[in-house]
Design a protein around this motif. Structure first.
Motif, mmCIF file in Angstrom:
data_model
loop_
_atom_site.group_PDB
_atom_site.id
_atom_site.type_symbol
_atom_site.label_atom_id
_atom_site.label_comp_id
_atom_site.label_asym_id
_atom_site.label_seq_id
_atom_site.Cartn_x
_atom_site.Cartn_y
_atom_site.Cartn_z
ATOM 1 N N ILE A 1 -54.700 7.614 26.481
ATOM 2 C CA ILE A 1 -55.176 6.819 25.343
ATOM 3 C C ILE A 1 -54.772 7.471 24.019
ATOM 4 N N THR A 2 -54.845 8.798 23.963
ATOM 5 C CA THR A 2 -54.496 9.520 22.735
ATOM 6 C C THR A 2 -53.043 9.296 22.343
ATOM 7 N N VAL A 3 -52.126 9.465 23.296
ATOM 8 C CA VAL A 3 -50.698 9.342 22.957
ATOM 9 C C VAL A 3 -50.323 7.888 22.670
ATOM 10 N N ILE A 4 -50.987 6.933 23.333
ATOM 11 C CA ILE A 4 -50.709 5.521 23.048
ATOM 12 C C ILE A 4 -51.160 5.177 21.632
ATOM 13 N N VAL A 5 -52.356 5.641 21.250
ATOM 14 C CA VAL A 5 -52.877 5.378 19.901
ATOM 15 C C VAL A 5 -51.970 6.018 18.847
ATOM 16 N N ALA A 6 -51.524 7.245 19.118
ATOM 17 C CA ALA A 6 -50.657 7.936 18.156
ATOM 18 C C ALA A 6 -49.319 7.216 17.994
ATOM 19 N N SER A 7 -48.739 6.773 19.107
ATOM 20 C CA SER A 7 -47.462 6.054 19.013
ATOM 21 C C SER A 7 -47.648 4.689 18.351
ATOM 22 N N LEU A 8 -48.813 4.062 18.568
ATOM 23 C CA LEU A 8 -49.092 2.791 17.892
ATOM 24 C C LEU A 8 -49.121 2.959 16.371
ATOM 25 N N LEU A 9 -49.660 4.098 15.903
ATOM 26 C CA LEU A 9 -49.670 4.371 14.473
ATOM 27 C C LEU A 9 -48.264 4.240 13.899
ATOM 28 N N GLU A 10 -47.325 4.896 14.562
ATOM 29 C CA GLU A 10 -45.943 4.913 14.081
ATOM 30 C C GLU A 10 -45.299 3.539 14.188
ATOM 31 N N ILE B 1 -56.011 6.421 8.562
ATOM 32 C CA ILE B 1 -56.726 7.699 8.411
ATOM 33 C C ILE B 1 -57.758 7.935 9.522
ATOM 34 N N PRO B 2 -58.692 7.013 9.786
ATOM 35 C CA PRO B 2 -59.647 7.286 10.882
ATOM 36 C C PRO B 2 -58.975 7.355 12.250
ATOM 37 N N VAL B 3 -57.968 6.502 12.471
ATOM 38 C CA VAL B 3 -57.272 6.505 13.763
ATOM 39 C C VAL B 3 -56.507 7.806 13.949
ATOM 40 N N GLY B 4 -55.806 8.241 12.895
ATOM 41 C CA GLY B 4 -55.053 9.489 12.971
ATOM 42 C C GLY B 4 -55.955 10.692 13.154
ATOM 43 N N THR B 5 -57.107 10.686 12.498
ATOM 44 C CA THR B 5 -58.064 11.792 12.636
ATOM 45 C C THR B 5 -58.563 11.908 14.074
ATOM 46 N N LEU B 6 -58.919 10.768 14.671
ATOM 47 C CA LEU B 6 -59.381 10.760 16.064
ATOM 48 C C LEU B 6 -58.282 11.226 17.013
ATOM 49 N N ALA B 7 -57.047 10.745 16.783
ATOM 50 C CA ALA B 7 -55.926 11.151 17.631
ATOM 51 C C ALA B 7 -55.657 12.643 17.521
ATOM 52 N N ALA B 8 -55.761 13.200 16.308
ATOM 53 C CA ALA B 8 -55.553 14.639 16.112
ATOM 54 C C ALA B 8 -56.612 15.449 16.851
ATOM 55 N N PHE B 9 -57.882 15.013 16.769
ATOM 56 C CA PHE B 9 -58.964 15.718 17.463
ATOM 57 C C PHE B 9 -58.736 15.713 18.979
ATOM 58 N N CYS B 10 -58.410 14.564 19.532
ATOM 59 C CA CYS B 10 -58.182 14.464 20.988
ATOM 60 C C CYS B 10 -56.961 15.266 21.420
ATOM 61 N N THR B 11 -55.922 15.274 20.590
ATOM 62 C CA THR B 11 -54.736 16.071 20.909
ATOM 63 C C THR B 11 -55.084 17.548 20.970
ATOM 64 N N TYR B 12 -55.794 18.025 19.968
ATOM 65 C CA TYR B 12 -56.187 19.439 19.905
ATOM 66 C C TYR B 12 -57.094 19.814 21.075
ATOM 67 N N THR B 13 -57.956 18.887 21.486
ATOM 68 C CA THR B 13 -58.967 19.188 22.502
ATOM 69 C C THR B 13 -58.439 19.080 23.928
#
Length: 513
Positions: A13-22, A171-183
């Motif tokens: 879910i994290t990588v899909i959300v991040a790629s959707l951003l782009e 901004i909120p989507v990217g913040t959530l994706a960054a947190f999940c990536t780090y975790t």
């Protein structure tokens, strides 16, 4: 090593959300350009660089994203890309001049180029090799749906709020994706000891950046009539030749062309190019056709595209399961190309009376076709790659699709420009006093204007202007019909390429690795 259970799904879910951003940001800006232009007091040529700058930066980073992921660690590079993308999204929305906005969009494009390819590589490592079809299907949700729904989201936000919010929503989507990536995402080894191929980086930027700029700006600048387009074309050709020579002769290349030894990948890059041609080309032509000719609003057009995108989303998991069960990817991709041809063929018979109901079925067919194309084509291209090759292959494959989209838009824009003049000239041959159909229409218009109180002279002028308007609309209609038809023919003629790739069941490929 593949992940299991909850961790596998949260990473997915994290990588899909991040790629959707782009991917959404690739097209979300398009419908907001008039508002940005008016708000920042820019010319149309200036505001176009908001899109072009992002695309150029994006396509420069794509082929080197595998090297960057290997050098700094895939997780670190991915996390940094998300953070930079999110911060720059705020700066884009807060820009006070066109220069600032273009600069921030370029930085956003560089960060976005690292998102999509690295996301795909992480996803393919997260899932077991025998489930690569499912992993590719999940990644395809963002890759196919993102560019399709981008204009819809952009139009809705611009109509109901203001253009800066098309950036602030990141901004909120990217913040959530960054947190999940780090975790949750696992660290990968870094390769910091090898020297950096600075010449390779410079030549790649010149070659790919010049080519992308030519494709983005060529038609609007009348191609080689402008000196800078000619210079950039020469730079693209020479830069590509020198870049390939450099990468083949150095011990530490930025782009590892040795992965082209895999026949499935080398052919897959070209089929991805064709996929980009169809995906981005059709997303470009359809809104212009609906709004300029049929009189649809931006929101109506976006709403029409949405059911097709939903259809793609629904089809993706089933296609992944069919691939996992051993159904040849070539067969499904062939079906997808036929469906895409059917979509373009149906729209190539459009008339000025075409309405929303008439385009809904073709768009649903396109949605199914895109699902049948993206998953099998990407699976075929990536099936033989492993380890560091995944990052390199993902970057090159995504670059192929992106360049295919830019090439498709450039070709279709040129076709629309040239064929409109051709059809107009043909239609004007029917406007003469010896044509009874023209005489009937002209006299009907003439008497209609005179019945409204106009003088004979004024009514005559108005009747000719009305005829001119009809000619323009008919010329545009025939031109868009040509564009649809040519898109379908390109896809149909690409089917033989699929059978240059070896037939291979995913389970067997997994065992081989």
């Amino acid at each position: 090593m593949a992940e299991t259970g909850f961790k596998k799904w949260i990473i997915t879910i994290t990588v899909i959300v991040a790629s959707l951003l782009e991917l959404i940001d690739t097209t979300i800006v398009n419908v907001s350009l008039p508002q940005i232009q008016g708000n920042l007091g820019a010319t149309l040529e200036d505001v176009a660089w908001v899109v072009t700058g992002y695309a150029v930066a994006n396509v420069i980073v794509l082929p080197m994203s595998g090297w960057l992921g290997a050098r700094f660690g895939r997780k670190n590079y991915f996390l940094t890309s998300i953070i930079v993308f999110t911060i720059v999204s705020f700066l884009c929305g807060n820009a006070h001049s066109m220069t600032e906005l273009i600069l921030f969009r370029v930085i956003q494009g560089f960060a976005g180029g690292g998102l999509i390819s690295t996301a795909q590589a992480i996803l393919l490592e997260t899932w077991p090799r025998e489930q690569i079809g499912t992993a590719t299907a999940l990644f395809g949700l963002g890759a196919v749906v993102g560019p399709t729904v981008g204009p819809t989201i952009g139009g809705w936000i611009t109509d109901h709020y203001a253009w800066p919010w098309i950036f602030y929503v990141n901004i909120p989507v990217g913040t959530l994706a960054a947190f999940c990536t780090y975790t949750f995402i696992r660290e990968t080894p870094k390769d910091e000891k090898k020297p950096v191929d600075w010449w390779g980086i410079a030549l790649l930027a010149i070659a790919v950046g010049s080519l992308q700029t030519v494709l983005e700006k060529g038609e609007s600048e009348d191609w080689f009539a402008k000196t800078y387009i000619l210079v950039l074309t020469i730079a693209a050709v020479l830069g590509t030749i020198l870049f390939i020579w450099r990468e083949l002769s150095t011990d530490h290349p930025i782009v590892n062309f040795s992965i082209l030894r895999h026949r499935s990948f080398s052919v897959g890059m070209f089929t991805s190019f064709i996929l980009g041609f169809g995906l981005y080309g059709s997303v470009f032509v359809f809104p212009v056709f609906c709004q300029n000719l049929l009189g649809f609003s931006a929101q109506q057009t976006g709403e029409l595209l949405f059911p097709g995108g939903l259809c793609t989303i629904m089809m993706m998991p089933f296609i992944g399961k069919m691939l996992n069960k051993g159904i040849p990817a070539q067969f499904m991709a062939t079906a997808g190309m036929f469906l895409f041809f059917l979509f373009t063929n149906m729209l190539s018979h459009s008339t000025l009376a075409t309405g929303e109901k008439d385009v809904l079925i073709p768009l649903l067919i396109r949605g199914v076709g895109m699902a049948l194309l993206f998953v099998p084509l990407t699976t075929l291209a990536m099936a033989d790659l492993k380890g560091p090759e995944l990052g390199q292959g993902s970057g090159l494959n995504n670059m192929g699709r992106q360049l295919g989209g830019s090439f498709g838009i450039a070709v279709l824009t040129t076709i629309i420009h040239t064929r409109q003049g051709f059809h107009r000239s043909n239609l004007l041959t029917n406007i003469n006093q010896y044509n009874p159909l023209f005489n009937d229409r002209f006299n009907t218009l003439l008497h209609g204007f005179m019945a409204k109180g106009k003088s004979l002279t004024d009514a005559t002028v108005m009747a000719y202007k009305a005829i001119e308007g009809m000619v323009i609309r008919q010329s545009l209609l025939l031109t868009y019909d040509d564009a649809y038809w040519i898109s379908g023919i390109v896809m149909l003629c690409s089917i033989p390429l699929l059978y240059l790739q070896p037939f291979k069941k995913l389970k067997a490929a997994a065992d081989a690795h």
